[in-house]
Scaffold this motif. Structure first.
Motif, PDB file in Angstrom:
ATOM      1  N   LEU A  25       0.859  -1.177   0.000  1.00 19.37           N
ATOM      2  CA  LEU A  25       0.000   0.000   0.000  1.00 19.37           C
ATOM      3  C   LEU A  25       0.898   1.230   0.000  1.00 19.37           C
ATOM      4  CD1 LEU A  25      -2.579  -0.990   2.795  1.00 19.37           C
ATOM      5  CD2 LEU A  25      -2.624  -1.606   0.372  1.00 19.37           C
ATOM      6  N   LEU A  26       0.482   2.266  -0.729  1.00 18.45           N
ATOM      7  CA  LEU A  26       1.268   3.495  -0.825  1.00 18.45           C
ATOM      8  C   LEU A  26       0.380   4.697  -0.556  1.00 18.45           C
ATOM      9  CD1 LEU A  26       3.058   2.751  -4.222  1.00 18.45           C
ATOM     10  CD2 LEU A  26       4.115   2.571  -1.975  1.00 18.45           C
ATOM     11  N   ALA A  27       0.971   5.737   0.040  1.00 23.18           N
ATOM     12  CA  ALA A  27       0.233   6.989   0.237  1.00 23.18           C
ATOM     13  C   ALA A  27       1.234   8.121   0.403  1.00 23.18           C
ATOM     14  CB  ALA A  27      -0.677   6.900   1.464  1.00 23.18           C
ATOM     15  N   ALA A  28       0.920   9.266  -0.173  1.00 24.11           N
ATOM     16  CA  ALA A  28       1.764  10.456  -0.048  1.00 24.11           C
ATOM     17  C   ALA A  28       0.889  11.667   0.230  1.00 24.11           C
ATOM     18  CB  ALA A  28       2.588  10.683  -1.322  1.00 24.11           C
TER      19      ALA A  28
ATOM     20  N   GLY B 284      -6.817 -10.928   3.375  1.00 23.01           N
ATOM     21  CA  GLY B 284      -5.800 -11.563   2.549  1.00 23.01           C
ATOM     22  C   GLY B 284      -4.428 -11.616   3.180  1.00 23.01           C
ATOM     23  N   SER B 285      -3.418 -11.366   2.341  1.00 20.67           N
ATOM     24  CA  SER B 285      -2.031 -11.491   2.760  1.00 20.67           C
ATOM     25  C   SER B 285      -1.613 -10.321   3.655  1.00 20.67           C
ATOM     26  CB  SER B 285      -1.126 -11.534   1.522  1.00 20.67           C
ATOM     27  OG  SER B 285      -1.374 -10.388   0.723  1.00 20.67           O
ATOM     28  N   ARG B 286      -0.485 -10.501   4.324  1.00 18.36           N
ATOM     29  CA  ARG B 286       0.033  -9.439   5.188  1.00 18.36           C
ATOM     30  C   ARG B 286       0.542  -8.289   4.329  1.00 18.36           C
ATOM     31  NH1 ARG B 286       3.689 -10.083  10.581  1.00 18.36           N
ATOM     32  NH2 ARG B 286       3.970  -7.864  11.012  1.00 18.36           N
ATOM     33  N   LYS B 287       0.108  -7.088   4.642  1.00 15.64           N
ATOM     34  CA  LYS B 287       0.407  -5.921   3.818  1.00 15.64           C
ATOM     35  C   LYS B 287       1.318  -4.954   4.557  1.00 15.64           C
ATOM     36  CE  LYS B 287      -4.158  -6.235   1.671  1.00 15.64           C
ATOM     37  NZ  LYS B 287      -4.387  -7.585   2.270  1.00 15.64           N
ATOM     38  N   VAL B 288       2.009  -4.140   3.782  1.00 16.06           N
ATOM     39  CA  VAL B 288       2.830  -3.071   4.352  1.00 16.06           C
ATOM     40  C   VAL B 288       2.434  -1.763   3.666  1.00 16.06           C
ATOM     41  CG1 VAL B 288       4.709  -3.484   2.713  1.00 16.06           C
ATOM     42  CG2 VAL B 288       5.174  -2.287   4.857  1.00 16.06           C
ATOM     43  N   LEU B 289       2.378  -0.701   4.457  1.00 21.36           N
ATOM     44  CA  LEU B 289       2.058   0.639   3.957  1.00 21.36           C
ATOM     45  C   LEU B 289       3.318   1.494   3.996  1.00 21.36           C
ATOM     46  CD1 LEU B 289       0.173   3.131   3.283  1.00 21.36           C
ATOM     47  CD2 LEU B 289      -0.141   3.350   5.767  1.00 21.36           C
ATOM     48  N   TYR B 290       3.647   2.095   2.849  1.00 26.27           N
ATOM     49  CA  TYR B 290       4.719   3.086   2.793  1.00 26.27           C
ATOM     50  C   TYR B 290       4.045   4.446   2.643  1.00 26.27           C
ATOM     51  CZ  TYR B 290       7.811  -0.881   2.035  1.00 26.27           C
ATOM     52  OH  TYR B 290       8.495  -2.063   2.173  1.00 26.27           O
ATOM     53  N   LEU B 291       4.238   5.295   3.641  1.00 28.53           N
ATOM     54  CA  LEU B 291       3.544   6.575   3.693  1.00 28.53           C
ATOM     55  C   LEU B 291       4.556   7.703   3.833  1.00 28.53           C
ATOM     56  CD1 LEU B 291       0.338   7.434   5.666  1.00 28.53           C
ATOM     57  CD2 LEU B 291       2.338   8.906   5.883  1.00 28.53           C
ATOM     58  N   CYS B 292       4.472   8.660   2.932  1.00 26.20           N
ATOM     59  CA  CYS B 292       5.332   9.841   2.993  1.00 26.20           C
ATOM     60  C   CYS B 292       4.471  11.061   3.319  1.00 26.20           C
ATOM     61  CB  CYS B 292       6.052  10.046   1.659  1.00 26.20           C
ATOM     62  SG  CYS B 292       7.362  11.295   1.745  1.00 26.20           S
ATOM     63  N   LEU B 293       4.952  11.875   4.239  1.00 25.55           N
ATOM     64  CA  LEU B 293       4.194  13.056   4.636  1.00 25.55           C
ATOM     65  C   LEU B 293       5.132  14.225   4.881  1.00 25.55           C
ATOM     66  CD1 LEU B 293       3.182  13.055   8.387  1.00 25.55           C
ATOM     67  CD2 LEU B 293       4.825  11.428   7.462  1.00 25.55           C
TER      68      LEU B 293
ATOM     69  N   LEU C  94       9.262   9.563   5.818  1.00 33.56           N
ATOM     70  CA  LEU C  94       8.786   8.348   5.156  1.00 33.56           C
ATOM     71  C   LEU C  94       8.658   7.250   6.202  1.00 33.56           C
ATOM     72  CD1 LEU C  94       8.106   6.761   2.558  1.00 33.56           C
ATOM     73  CD2 LEU C  94      10.558   6.345   2.277  1.00 33.56           C
ATOM     74  N   TRP C  95       7.463   6.626   6.267  1.00 34.17           N
ATOM     75  CA  TRP C  95       7.187   5.611   7.283  1.00 34.17           C
ATOM     76  C   TRP C  95       6.790   4.287   6.632  1.00 34.17           C
ATOM     77  CZ3 TRP C  95       7.636   5.994  12.574  1.00 34.17           C
ATOM     78  CH2 TRP C  95       7.911   7.284  13.078  1.00 34.17           C
ATOM     79  N   LYS C  96       7.246   3.221   7.244  1.00 38.28           N
ATOM     80  CA  LYS C  96       6.815   1.863   6.890  1.00 38.28           C
ATOM     81  C   LYS C  96       5.911   1.382   8.007  1.00 38.28           C
ATOM     82  CE  LYS C  96       8.549  -2.802   5.897  1.00 38.28           C
ATOM     83  NZ  LYS C  96       9.767  -3.654   5.757  1.00 38.28           N
ATOM     84  N   ILE C  97       4.656   1.106   7.687  1.00 35.39           N
ATOM     85  CA  ILE C  97       3.639   0.796   8.709  1.00 35.39           C
ATOM     86  C   ILE C  97       2.961  -0.531   8.378  1.00 35.39           C
ATOM     87  CG2 ILE C  97       1.474   1.578   9.754  1.00 35.39           C
ATOM     88  CD1 ILE C  97       2.362   4.467   9.097  1.00 35.39           C
ATOM     89  N   HIS C  98       2.792  -1.358   9.383  1.00 33.27           N
ATOM     90  CA  HIS C  98       2.028  -2.589   9.201  1.00 33.27           C
ATOM     91  C   HIS C  98       1.116  -2.808  10.399  1.00 33.27           C
ATOM     92  CE1 HIS C  98       4.532  -5.001  11.999  1.00 33.27           C
ATOM     93  NE2 HIS C  98       5.514  -4.274  11.557  1.00 33.27           N
ATOM     94  N   ARG C  99       0.154  -3.653  10.247  1.00 35.56           N
ATOM     95  CA  ARG C  99      -0.803  -3.930  11.303  1.00 35.56           C
ATOM     96  C   ARG C  99      -0.252  -5.028  12.201  1.00 35.56           C
ATOM     97  NH1 ARG C  99      -6.398  -3.082  11.888  1.00 35.56           N
ATOM     98  NH2 ARG C  99      -7.417  -4.601  13.248  1.00 35.56           N
ATOM     99  N   PHE C 100      -0.493  -4.877  13.502  1.00 32.45           N
ATOM    100  CA  PHE C 100      -0.053  -5.911  14.429  1.00 32.45           C
ATOM    101  C   PHE C 100      -0.924  -7.147  14.257  1.00 32.45           C
ATOM    102  CE2 PHE C 100      -0.377  -8.205  18.411  1.00 32.45           C
ATOM    103  CZ  PHE C 100       0.951  -8.427  18.703  1.00 32.45           C
ATOM    104  N   HIS C 101      -0.263  -8.311  14.159  1.00 28.73           N
ATOM    105  CA  HIS C 101      -0.980  -9.576  14.028  1.00 28.73           C
ATOM    106  C   HIS C 101      -0.631 -10.472  15.209  1.00 28.73           C
ATOM    107  CE1 HIS C 101      -2.713  -9.019  10.028  1.00 28.73           C
ATOM    108  NE2 HIS C 101      -1.599  -8.414   9.720  1.00 28.73           N
TER     109      HIS C 101
END
Length: 339
Positions: free
Chosen positions: A230-233, A256-265, A332-339
């Motif tokens: 996942l991406l967001a800026a 679904g599968s485990r996802k990672v979000l790369y977010l720039c702000l 720039l952040w790398k964010i994922h959900r705790f499982h």
């Protein structure tokens, strides 16, 4: 971000557009050019010249030579610099506005998008992490980042909410159609309203002729739920919007599968009457939605947050696209959900 005086609602301008024609307010085509990093020569192939002059280099004597049938030395022809430059440089064409109202900021190109683009390019050039991936960009705006990713990804979904933004994004997808690994059909421009959370409403069926232009099919929703990236800026500038954004991201990451979000702000500062100081309240609100990875590790997992984030050191990412200044407030952040 600068305010632009005008009649009616307030208009803003991104500092990326400095240098555009003065007082220009229509759609503008920008060519952002980047070059892959040059491969370093093998060890010991190049040596400094004996005179020690800076930049002078000689080919090592251990180089292997080739000879023709008559025993004459075959000299390799050096390609022209012009040809080398054409081979190494790539360009992406983006149609955008140079000013916009605040609700339509997705029609502009922002520094955060270019920073995220640099990260994407660096990852493409140094790893296979994005190869053949399914990617969803949230608040895609002009679509610049997702379009770059389509060079290696299997499928890219560019999402936003305003029809004018979606139309412009769709135009940019078409303008760069020759660069996609799996062709233009691998990029999908779709409407996604975070206030309605996930999944979006499905219109009609999978038959494209029976759907509205930017609506979703059931198969597309299922594909996105299997996405890895996942991406967001520049989506953090309103507390209500930040809440809706993380609500949508959370529901997506449950599927679904485990996802990672790369977010720039970009941290944006305003004077607060409560604090009587210039503060970045929007950024502070954003940080409440996740725990820093280092802080989480120090608790040995005793804290159970919804999201875990790690700030990426952008000083380690080469700046392939020179048309912006990173400054001190881009993160720039790398964010994922705790499982």
């Amino acid at each position: 971000m600068e305010s632009v005086p005008g009649s009616g609602e307030e208009h803003v301008i991104s500092d990326v557009h400095i240098g555009c024609p003065p007082h220009f307010s229509g759609l503008y085509l920008s060519h952002f050019t980047f070059s892959p990093p040059q491969t370093a020569p093998p060890e010991n192939v190049l040596e400094q010249s004996a005179d020690g002059c800076e930049g002078s280099q000689l080919v090592s004597t251990c180089q292997k030579h080739e000879y023709d049938q008559e025993g004459d030395l075959i000299l390799s022809r050096r390609r022209s610099r012009k040809k080398d430059k054409q081979t190494m440089c790539h360009s992406i064409v983006i149609q955008h506005k140079t000013t916009s109202s605040i609700p339509n900021v997705g029609l502009q190109v922002w520094s955060t998008a270019l920073m995220l683009a640099d990260f994407v390019l660096h990852t493409i050039f140094t790893s296979s992490d994005f190869n053949d991936a399914i990617v969803l960009e949230l608040g895609a705006g002009t679509g610049l980042v997702g379009i770059l990713l389509a060079r290696v990804a299997r499928s890219v979904y560019l999402t936003d909410i305003d029809e004018e933004i979606l139309e412009n994004c769709s135009t940019n997808v078409h303008l760069n159609s020759k660069m996609y690994l799996h062709g233009e059909s691998s990029i999908h421009v779709r409407e996604l309203n975070w206030n309605n959370s996930w999944p979006p409403e499905v219109h009609c069926c999978d038959d494209p002729s029976l759907r509205t232009k930017y609506s979703w099919s059931l198969s597309e929703i299922q594909e996105v739920e299997g996405a890895l990236v996942l991406l967001a800026a520049d989506v953090i500038y309103s507390d209500d919007l930040t809440h809706s954004f993380f609500d949508t991201v959370g529901k997506l990451m449950e599927q679904g599968s485990r996802k990672v979000l790369y977010l720039c702000l970009e941290k944006r500062y305003n004077f607060s009457l409560d604090e009587l100081d210039v503060v970045a309240n929007g950024y502070s609100h954003f940080r409440k939605y996740f725990i820093d990875e280092e802080d989480y590790n120090s608790t040995n997992g005793s804290i159970m947050p919804c999201f875990i984030g790690r700030r990426i050191d952008i000083s380690q990412i080469p700046q392939f696209i020179p048309e912006y200044s990173r400054g001190e407030d881009l993160e720039l952040w790398k964010i994922h959900r705790f499982h």
